[in-house]
Design a protein around this motif. Structure first.
Motif, PDB file in Angstrom:
ATOM      1  N   UNK A 115       0.849  -1.015  -0.041  1.00 24.65           N
ATOM      2  CA  UNK A 115       0.029   0.005  -0.052  1.00 24.65           C
ATOM      3  C   UNK A 115       0.801   1.530   0.043  1.00 24.65           C
ATOM      4  N   UNK A 116       1.737   1.234   0.775  1.00 20.73           N
ATOM      5  CA  UNK A 116       2.955   2.438   0.852  1.00 20.73           C
ATOM      6  C   UNK A 116       3.408   2.716  -0.550  1.00 20.73           C
ATOM      7  N   UNK A 117       3.806   1.453  -0.992  1.00 20.13           N
ATOM      8  CA  UNK A 117       4.216   1.864  -2.412  1.00 20.13           C
ATOM      9  C   UNK A 117       3.398   2.445  -3.438  1.00 20.13           C
ATOM     10  N   UNK A 118       2.252   1.649  -3.621  1.00 21.46           N
ATOM     11  CA  UNK A 118       1.302   1.998  -4.360  1.00 21.46           C
ATOM     12  C   UNK A 118       0.835   3.449  -4.161  1.00 21.46           C
ATOM     13  N   UNK A 119       0.860   3.901  -3.070  1.00 21.53           N
ATOM     14  CA  UNK A 119       0.296   5.159  -2.834  1.00 21.53           C
ATOM     15  C   UNK A 119       1.477   6.419  -2.782  1.00 21.53           C
ATOM     16  N   UNK A 120       2.684   5.894  -3.066  1.00 18.82           N
ATOM     17  CA  UNK A 120       3.827   6.828  -3.055  1.00 18.82           C
ATOM     18  C   UNK A 120       4.073   7.415  -1.678  1.00 18.82           C
ATOM     19  N   UNK A 129      -0.186   5.504   6.996  1.00 21.68           N
ATOM     20  CA  UNK A 129      -0.597   4.981   5.840  1.00 21.68           C
ATOM     21  C   UNK A 129      -1.752   4.026   5.869  1.00 21.68           C
ATOM     22  N   UNK A 130      -2.099   3.457   7.248  1.00 18.58           N
ATOM     23  CA  UNK A 130      -3.197   2.706   7.315  1.00 18.58           C
ATOM     24  C   UNK A 130      -4.527   3.781   7.338  1.00 18.58           C
ATOM     25  N   UNK A 131      -4.174   4.919   7.774  1.00 17.68           N
ATOM     26  CA  UNK A 131      -5.217   5.921   7.656  1.00 17.68           C
ATOM     27  C   UNK A 131      -5.762   6.308   6.447  1.00 17.68           C
ATOM     28  N   UNK A 132      -4.517   6.720   5.806  1.00 17.88           N
ATOM     29  CA  UNK A 132      -4.846   6.865   4.341  1.00 17.88           C
ATOM     30  C   UNK A 132      -5.561   5.783   3.484  1.00 17.88           C
ATOM     31  N   UNK A 133      -5.000   4.672   3.541  1.00 18.30           N
ATOM     32  CA  UNK A 133      -5.621   3.576   2.812  1.00 18.30           C
ATOM     33  C   UNK A 133      -7.121   3.247   3.235  1.00 18.30           C
ATOM     34  N   UNK A 138     -11.973   3.092   1.917  1.00 15.01           N
ATOM     35  CA  UNK A 138     -13.531   2.813   2.828  1.00 15.01           C
ATOM     36  C   UNK A 138     -14.212   3.980   2.451  1.00 15.01           C
ATOM     37  N   UNK A 139     -13.933   4.931   1.822  1.00 12.51           N
ATOM     38  CA  UNK A 139     -14.906   6.092   1.521  1.00 12.51           C
ATOM     39  C   UNK A 139     -15.153   6.305   0.119  1.00 12.51           C
ATOM     40  N   UNK A 246     -10.227  -4.715   6.114  1.00 10.00           N
ATOM     41  CA  UNK A 246     -10.086  -5.623   7.377  1.00 10.00           C
ATOM     42  C   UNK A 246      -9.312  -6.968   6.955  1.00 10.00           C
ATOM     43  N   UNK A 247      -9.791  -7.840   5.953  1.00  9.42           N
ATOM     44  CA  UNK A 247      -8.908  -8.911   5.862  1.00  9.42           C
ATOM     45  C   UNK A 247      -7.676  -8.952   5.339  1.00  9.42           C
ATOM     46  N   UNK A 248      -7.238  -7.948   4.076  1.00  9.34           N
ATOM     47  CA  UNK A 248      -6.036  -7.733   3.894  1.00  9.34           C
ATOM     48  C   UNK A 248      -5.220  -6.957   5.030  1.00  9.34           C
ATOM     49  N   UNK A 249      -5.643  -6.461   5.986  1.00 10.83           N
ATOM     50  CA  UNK A 249      -4.895  -5.933   7.087  1.00 10.83           C
ATOM     51  C   UNK A 249      -4.449  -6.669   8.072  1.00 10.83           C
ATOM     52  N   UNK A 250      -5.147  -7.959   7.940  1.00  8.59           N
ATOM     53  CA  UNK A 250      -5.060  -8.942   9.124  1.00  8.59           C
ATOM     54  C   UNK A 250      -3.686  -9.932   8.688  1.00  8.59           C
ATOM     55  N   UNK A 251      -2.813 -10.019   9.633  1.00  8.31           N
ATOM     56  CA  UNK A 251      -1.639 -11.057   9.245  1.00  8.31           C
ATOM     57  C   UNK A 251      -2.182 -12.525   9.804  1.00  8.31           C
ATOM     58  N   UNK A 252      -2.222 -13.281   8.933  1.00  7.97           N
ATOM     59  CA  UNK A 252      -2.810 -14.763   9.281  1.00  7.97           C
ATOM     60  C   UNK A 252      -1.926 -15.512   9.666  1.00  7.97           C
ATOM     61  N   UNK A 253      -2.349 -16.593  10.401  1.00 13.63           N
ATOM     62  CA  UNK A 253      -1.626 -17.832  10.716  1.00 13.63           C
ATOM     63  C   UNK A 253      -2.477 -19.129  10.392  1.00 13.63           C
ATOM     64  N   UNK A 254      -1.965 -20.152  10.899  1.00  9.03           N
ATOM     65  CA  UNK A 254      -2.659 -21.444  10.260  1.00  9.03           C
ATOM     66  C   UNK A 254      -4.030 -21.608  10.664  1.00  9.03           C
ATOM     67  N   UNK A 255      -4.361 -20.980  11.906  1.00 11.42           N
ATOM     68  CA  UNK A 255      -5.864 -21.100  12.137  1.00 11.42           C
ATOM     69  C   UNK A 255      -6.856 -19.885  11.783  1.00 11.42           C
ATOM     70  N   UNK A 256      -5.964 -18.979  11.271  1.00  7.64           N
ATOM     71  CA  UNK A 256      -6.860 -17.844  10.682  1.00  7.64           C
ATOM     72  C   UNK A 256      -8.072 -17.938   9.806  1.00  7.64           C
ATOM     73  N   UNK A 257      -7.833 -18.817   8.804  1.00  6.55           N
ATOM     74  CA  UNK A 257      -9.083 -19.343   7.814  1.00  6.55           C
ATOM     75  C   UNK A 257     -10.268 -19.425   8.552  1.00  6.55           C
ATOM     76  N   UNK A 258     -10.309 -20.230   9.675  1.00  7.53           N
ATOM     77  CA  UNK A 258     -11.250 -20.864  10.353  1.00  7.53           C
ATOM     78  C   UNK A 258     -12.185 -19.637  11.207  1.00  7.53           C
ATOM     79  N   UNK A 259     -11.270 -18.636  11.067  1.00  2.08           N
ATOM     80  CA  UNK A 259     -12.226 -17.416  12.069  1.00  2.08           C
ATOM     81  C   UNK A 259     -12.536 -16.179  11.294  1.00  2.08           C
ATOM     82  N   UNK A 260     -11.789 -15.809   9.935  1.00  2.00           N
ATOM     83  CA  UNK A 260     -11.850 -14.575   9.548  1.00  2.00           C
ATOM     84  C   UNK A 260     -12.776 -14.644   8.480  1.00  2.00           C
TER      85      UNK A 260
END
Length: 289
Positions: A115-120, A129-133, A138-139, A246-260
């Motif tokens: 995201x940082x690279x794409x927005x320069x 960066x998260x705020x801008x994204x 989101x708007x 929210x999904x791409x902002x979340x760093x996943x682990x092995x069990x994440x797919x069962x909850x997200x």
């Protein structure tokens, strides 16, 4: 609209459902069979999402009803604002539960770097960066998301909710449409890649519960506002914040797919709470069955 002005027509409803599933199946089966990707996949997804709207217009054409009564009027501002805010709220609650419980973590550094690279804005802090994204996606991203959501909502809320509500009331209408809406997605859920990577039956159950719960919210706003546009915004904001923020902002682990997300276990149960809240307010509608 009074009950004696009910637009209910079983023939039109059956025709609409048959056409919706038939038209959607053409696009879904074709895209799955040929494994389309990139721009083509986006176009096929758009076509599938507009299938309910196409089905409405064909239904009206078949029954020679030139005037299409599907709640085109613009609602009061408060319903637009609430329709934007509510999906953000239940999405945020769901992801906060996931992050706090450790089923995923905030934030995904690799995604934020992209995201940082794409927005320069690589020199700025991660929080900014998260705020801008979130602000941009989101708007302003809502407008593009509404374009696809409108196709579905012309069918599900503009036509079908209007048809069913004045005969069956709030709860039965929401259950009927929720089940139909969920099953409508099953082709891509079972045979496509529209899931989190868990067994298809698990994603199917979570998604079905989530869709039915969402329908109670969508039905309430449609009837209360007398317009399909709150449902369009609910749908667009839901898709945008869950799938693209929210999904791409979340760093996943092995069990994440069962909850997200829509195919995990957390969001459906949060949305059940929201659904019961709107069920408790059903007497505010013209029919509270």
């Amino acid at each position: 609209m009074e009950k004696n002005q009910s637009p209910f027509s079983s023939k039109q409803i059956i025709t609409f459902i048959f056409l919706t599933f038939g038209i959607t199946a053409f696009f879904d089966i074709y895209s799955i069979w040929l494994n389309v990707s990139g721009t083509a996949a986006t176009l096929f997804n758009t076509a599938a999402m507009w299938s309910p709207a196409i089905a409405v217009f064909l239904t009206k054409l078949i029954y020679k009803q030139v005037a299409i009564s599907i709640n085109w009027k613009w609602p009061k501002t408060k319903y637009i604002l609430l329709s934007f805010a509510i999906p953000i709220l239940y999405s945020l609650i769901s992801f906060l539960i996931i992050w706090v419980a450790g089923w995923g973590t905030f934030y995904n550094q690799e995604f934020l770097k992209e995201i940082s690279n794409s927005y320069g804005i690589t020199s700025l802090s991660p929080s900014f960066v998260i705020f801008i994204f979130v602000l941009m996606t989101g708007v302003f991203g809502v407008f593009g998301s509404c374009a696809n959501a409108l196709g579905e909502e012309i069918g599900w809320r503009g036509f079908l909710t209007t048809q069913l509500f004045y005969k069956y009331g709030y709860i039965k209408t929401s259950l009927i449409i929720g089940i139909i809406w969920a099953v409508w997605h099953y082709t891509v859920l079972i045979f496509g890649d529209y899931n989190n990577g868990t067994p298809f039956w698990f994603g199917l159950i979570c998604f079905t519960i989530m869709i039915i719960a969402a329908t109670f919210i969508f039905t309430w706003f449609t009837i209360k506002s007398g317009s399909l546009f709150p449902a369009v915004l609910l749908h667009a904001t839901h898709n945008l914040y869950i799938q693209r923020i929210f999904t791409p902002l979340t760093d996943t682990n092995l069990i994440t797919p069962w909850y997200i997300g829509e195919f995990g276990i957390v969001l459906p149960f949060v949305m059940i709470v929201f659904a019961f809240y709107f069920i408790s307010r059903r007497k505010e509608l013209m029919s509270g069955k």
